[in-house]
Scaffold this motif. Structure first.
Motif, mmCIF file in Angstrom:
data_model
loop_
_atom_site.group_PDB
_atom_site.id
_atom_site.type_symbol
_atom_site.label_atom_id
_atom_site.label_comp_id
_atom_site.label_asym_id
_atom_site.label_seq_id
_atom_site.Cartn_x
_atom_site.Cartn_y
_atom_site.Cartn_z
ATOM 1 N N GLY A 379 -39.548 49.160 66.164
ATOM 2 C CA GLY A 379 -39.622 48.617 64.801
ATOM 3 C C GLY A 379 -38.914 47.297 64.616
ATOM 4 N N VAL A 380 -38.657 46.592 65.730
ATOM 5 C CA VAL A 380 -37.978 45.300 65.615
ATOM 6 C C VAL A 380 -38.997 44.217 65.326
ATOM 7 C CG1 VAL A 380 -36.522 43.614 66.778
ATOM 8 C CG2 VAL A 380 -36.217 46.053 67.240
ATOM 9 N N ARG A 381 -38.772 43.479 64.258
ATOM 10 C CA ARG A 381 -39.580 42.290 63.989
ATOM 11 C C ARG A 381 -38.724 41.283 63.249
ATOM 12 N NH1 ARG A 381 -42.936 39.655 60.386
ATOM 13 N NH2 ARG A 381 -44.487 38.380 61.493
ATOM 14 N N ILE A 382 -38.595 40.104 63.819
ATOM 15 C CA ILE A 382 -37.828 39.031 63.194
ATOM 16 C C ILE A 382 -38.767 37.843 63.059
ATOM 17 C CG2 ILE A 382 -35.795 37.547 63.361
ATOM 18 C CD1 ILE A 382 -34.524 39.685 65.148
ATOM 19 N N PRO A 383 -39.338 37.646 61.883
ATOM 20 C CA PRO A 383 -40.407 36.644 61.749
ATOM 21 C C PRO A 383 -39.895 35.215 61.792
ATOM 22 C CG PRO A 383 -39.852 37.557 59.609
ATOM 23 C CD PRO A 383 -39.082 38.350 60.618
ATOM 24 N N LEU A 384 -40.786 34.318 62.158
ATOM 25 C CA LEU A 384 -40.585 32.894 61.949
ATOM 26 C C LEU A 384 -41.156 32.548 60.580
ATOM 27 C CD1 LEU A 384 -41.673 31.604 65.463
ATOM 28 C CD2 LEU A 384 -39.342 31.811 64.602
ATOM 29 N N TYR A 385 -40.605 31.518 59.972
ATOM 30 C CA TYR A 385 -40.994 31.164 58.608
ATOM 31 C C TYR A 385 -41.677 29.800 58.570
ATOM 32 C CZ TYR A 385 -38.060 35.047 57.164
ATOM 33 O OH TYR A 385 -37.523 36.302 57.002
ATOM 34 N N GLN A 386 -42.513 29.636 57.567
ATOM 35 C CA GLN A 386 -43.140 28.349 57.284
ATOM 36 C C GLN A 386 -43.013 28.045 55.806
ATOM 37 O OE1 GLN A 386 -47.225 28.834 58.871
ATOM 38 N NE2 GLN A 386 -46.800 26.999 60.049
ATOM 39 N N LYS A 387 -42.995 26.758 55.500
ATOM 40 C CA LYS A 387 -43.078 26.387 54.100
ATOM 41 C C LYS A 387 -44.465 26.728 53.591
ATOM 42 C CE LYS A 387 -39.465 22.955 53.767
ATOM 43 N NZ LYS A 387 -39.070 21.611 53.304
ATOM 44 N N ASP A 388 -44.551 27.111 52.337
ATOM 45 C CA ASP A 388 -45.819 27.583 51.787
ATOM 46 C C ASP A 388 -46.922 26.553 51.936
ATOM 47 O OD1 ASP A 388 -44.679 29.952 51.143
ATOM 48 O OD2 ASP A 388 -44.336 29.464 49.038
ATOM 49 N N SER A 389 -46.570 25.275 51.920
ATOM 50 C CA SER A 389 -47.587 24.228 52.062
ATOM 51 C C SER A 389 -48.221 24.252 53.442
ATOM 52 C CB SER A 389 -46.969 22.849 51.814
ATOM 53 O OG SER A 389 -45.937 22.595 52.765
ATOM 54 N N LEU A 390 -47.568 24.951 54.389
ATOM 55 C CA LEU A 390 -48.092 25.030 55.747
ATOM 56 C C LEU A 390 -48.821 26.327 56.006
ATOM 57 C CD1 LEU A 390 -44.993 23.676 57.661
ATOM 58 C CD2 LEU A 390 -46.901 22.408 56.709
ATOM 59 N N ALA A 391 -48.866 27.190 55.033
ATOM 60 C CA ALA A 391 -49.428 28.523 55.263
ATOM 61 C C ALA A 391 -50.886 28.466 55.696
ATOM 62 C CB ALA A 391 -49.299 29.361 53.990
ATOM 63 N N ALA A 392 -51.571 27.396 55.297
ATOM 64 C CA ALA A 392 -52.976 27.270 55.679
ATOM 65 C C ALA A 392 -53.147 26.747 57.094
ATOM 66 C CB ALA A 392 -53.697 26.349 54.698
ATOM 67 N N GLY A 393 -52.010 26.500 57.778
ATOM 68 C CA GLY A 393 -52.092 26.081 59.173
ATOM 69 C C GLY A 393 -51.892 24.608 59.392
ATOM 70 N N VAL A 394 -51.319 23.900 58.415
ATOM 71 C CA VAL A 394 -51.060 22.484 58.579
ATOM 72 C C VAL A 394 -49.589 22.288 58.851
ATOM 73 C CG1 VAL A 394 -51.159 20.216 57.502
ATOM 74 C CG2 VAL A 394 -52.946 21.895 57.043
ATOM 75 N N SER A 395 -49.267 21.645 59.958
ATOM 76 C CA SER A 395 -47.871 21.471 60.338
ATOM 77 C C SER A 395 -47.249 20.317 59.594
ATOM 78 C CB SER A 395 -47.769 21.233 61.853
ATOM 79 O OG SER A 395 -48.327 19.991 62.176
ATOM 80 N N GLN A 396 -45.917 20.254 59.632
ATOM 81 C CA GLN A 396 -45.203 19.258 58.862
ATOM 82 C C GLN A 396 -45.341 17.852 59.415
ATOM 83 O OE1 GLN A 396 -41.596 21.782 58.800
ATOM 84 N NE2 GLN A 396 -41.357 20.976 56.757
ATOM 85 N N ASN A 397 -45.931 17.686 60.583
ATOM 86 C CA ASN A 397 -46.152 16.329 61.063
ATOM 87 C C ASN A 397 -47.498 15.788 60.585
ATOM 88 O OD1 ASN A 397 -47.939 17.755 62.600
ATOM 89 N ND2 ASN A 397 -47.132 17.125 64.570
ATOM 90 N N GLY A 398 -48.165 16.580 59.729
ATOM 91 C CA GLY A 398 -49.413 16.116 59.163
ATOM 92 C C GLY A 398 -50.631 16.580 59.901
#
Length: 404
Positions: A379-398
């Motif tokens: 039951g171990v799960r430690i998620p990675l997080y994204q800003k909501d603006s990236l949730a659609a799969g767009v990274s912060q480098n554009g």
């Protein structure tokens, strides 16, 4: 197919622990114009012609590579081919190999075949050597130049082994030797020479050092924003002001190394220093998807809005890494190291699983996949997080984050 090019039983005693978005390009100086169809340069191209011509060729080469912004730093035993490919999948534009010992590379075929592997997709690529003899360095460099975009000289390793071996940051005390190393490669290779340095305690000394490297034929300079004595990157912040000063003092492309924990740091560094690109090392080891906009819980500010579960965690990344290791074999010590780096937080929750790993004198992929499955069953799960603006799969480098 991976192209292999060379491991000694005493390797640990020989090596030390040292890593096209238009909007981002606008923060950098404009590169000189170049002809995209110009033929490959002849040997010695870095030093032929006048200074202006050499600078133009340095920028033209960087532009041909797409002026990469997000770069995997050189890490002994940790920036090997499978890990580089994983980071490239998640946004890295370019990567360094681990530091290679130039003398051993020239003498030992087994070392060459195990420590340097690459493939067609592994570009742009910096191959990094430590060295203290120009002829030996050139011999090693000639073996790899068909497979890379820069041959890099490690002038930044601060560890005691580098002092004993007379290389890395300890060559800062022997500037004529450093100059001869750079000139030897610049006069004889068909690919450009790059250097990775640390800061002198005095900024003016650092600026003089950078200018000397440029004059000697260095075509690209990566600056780690700490001095030789500042080894603890977690406690000592890198000096971005010093990196900016170096960048403003030379005419070749400059990269920054230090303080890159997530994409907000990348953007701040580019804006504050004006460098061409940013290297990441330790943070990528824990989170190879950093350049795709993912961050660990450690870097999600309490109460900060706009961060959500990125539906990805280190165990997912580890499985991808293991599959790449099956495709591109590397020594087991490297795989073991990545297991600990990527599952460190998980092992804190289930230390008995870590002890199981440590008890294995000989690893197999079957065991490692099973270990990841066990963590899931527990039951171990430690998620990675994204800003909501990236949730659609767009990274912060554009760019669209690559998850295919």
């Amino acid at each position: 197919m991976a192209s292999t090019l060379a491991h000694c039983s005493d390797l640990d005693d020989l090596l030390c622990c040292d890593q096209q978005d238009d909007r981002l390009r606008d923060q950098s100086p404009e590169a000189p114009p170049f002809c995209a169809d110009e033929p490959p340069p002849p040997p010695g191209w870095c030093l032929s012609g006048g200074a202006d011509s050499r600078i133009e060729r340095a920028w033209a080469h960087w532009s041909r590579l797409g002026r990469p912004k997000l770069i995997v730093a050189p890490m002994v035993d940790n920036s090997e081919l499978p890990f580089r490919m994983l980071c490239r999948k998640y946004g890295a534009d370019a990567a360094y190999t681990p530091m290679l010992h130039s003398r051993i590379f020239t003498e030992n075929e087994k070392y060459r075949s195990q420590e340097f592997t690459t493939c067609e997709e592994d570009r742009p690529l910096f191959v990094q050597f430590c060295a203290n003899d120009p002829d030996t360095l050139l011999e090693a460099a000639r073996r790899v130049e068909p497979y890379c975009d820069y041959v890099d000289i490690n002038l930044g390793c601060p560890q005691r082994i580098a002092k004993r071996g007379n290389y890395g940051a300890f060559l800062m005390d022997k500037l004529p030797l450093v100059k001869s190393l750079v000139e030897k490669l610049a006069l004889n290779l068909e690919v450009p020479v790059s250097c990775k340095i640390r800061l002198f305690p005095d900024l003016q000394d650092t600026i003089k050092y950078a200018r000397m490297l440029e004059e000697a034929g260095c075509s690209l300079l990566a600056v780690h924003g700490r001095t030789r004595d500042e080894k603890d990157g977690k406690k000592i912040r890198a000096n971005w002001d010093a990196i900016k000063a170096v960048r403003e003092s030379v005419r070749i492309p400059v990269l920054a190394n230090g303080n890159t924990r997530h994409m907000d740091d990348v953007h701040r560094c580019l804006a504050e220093t004006g460098v061409e690109g940013v290297l990441s090392a330790e943070s990528l080891l824990e989170n190879p998807a950093l350049f795709a906009g993912y961050r660990t819980a450690e870097w999600v500010v309490d109460g900060e809005k706009g961060n959500s579960d990125g539906k990805l965690d280190q165990a997912d990344l580890l499985v991808e890494y293991l599959k790449l290791c099956e495709q591109y074999p590397v020594p087991w010590r490297m795989i073991r190291s990545h297991m600990h780096k990527m599952l460190g937080e998980w092992f804190k929750v289930q230390p008995q699983v870590r002890d199981e790993l440590n008890a294995q004198s000989k690893l197999t992929f079957e065991f490692l996949y099973g270990l990841v499955d066990r963590l899931g069953e527990l039951g171990v799960r430690i998620p990675l997080y994204q800003k909501d603006s990236l949730a659609a799969g767009v990274s912060q480098n554009g760019f669209a984050a690559s998850t295919s």
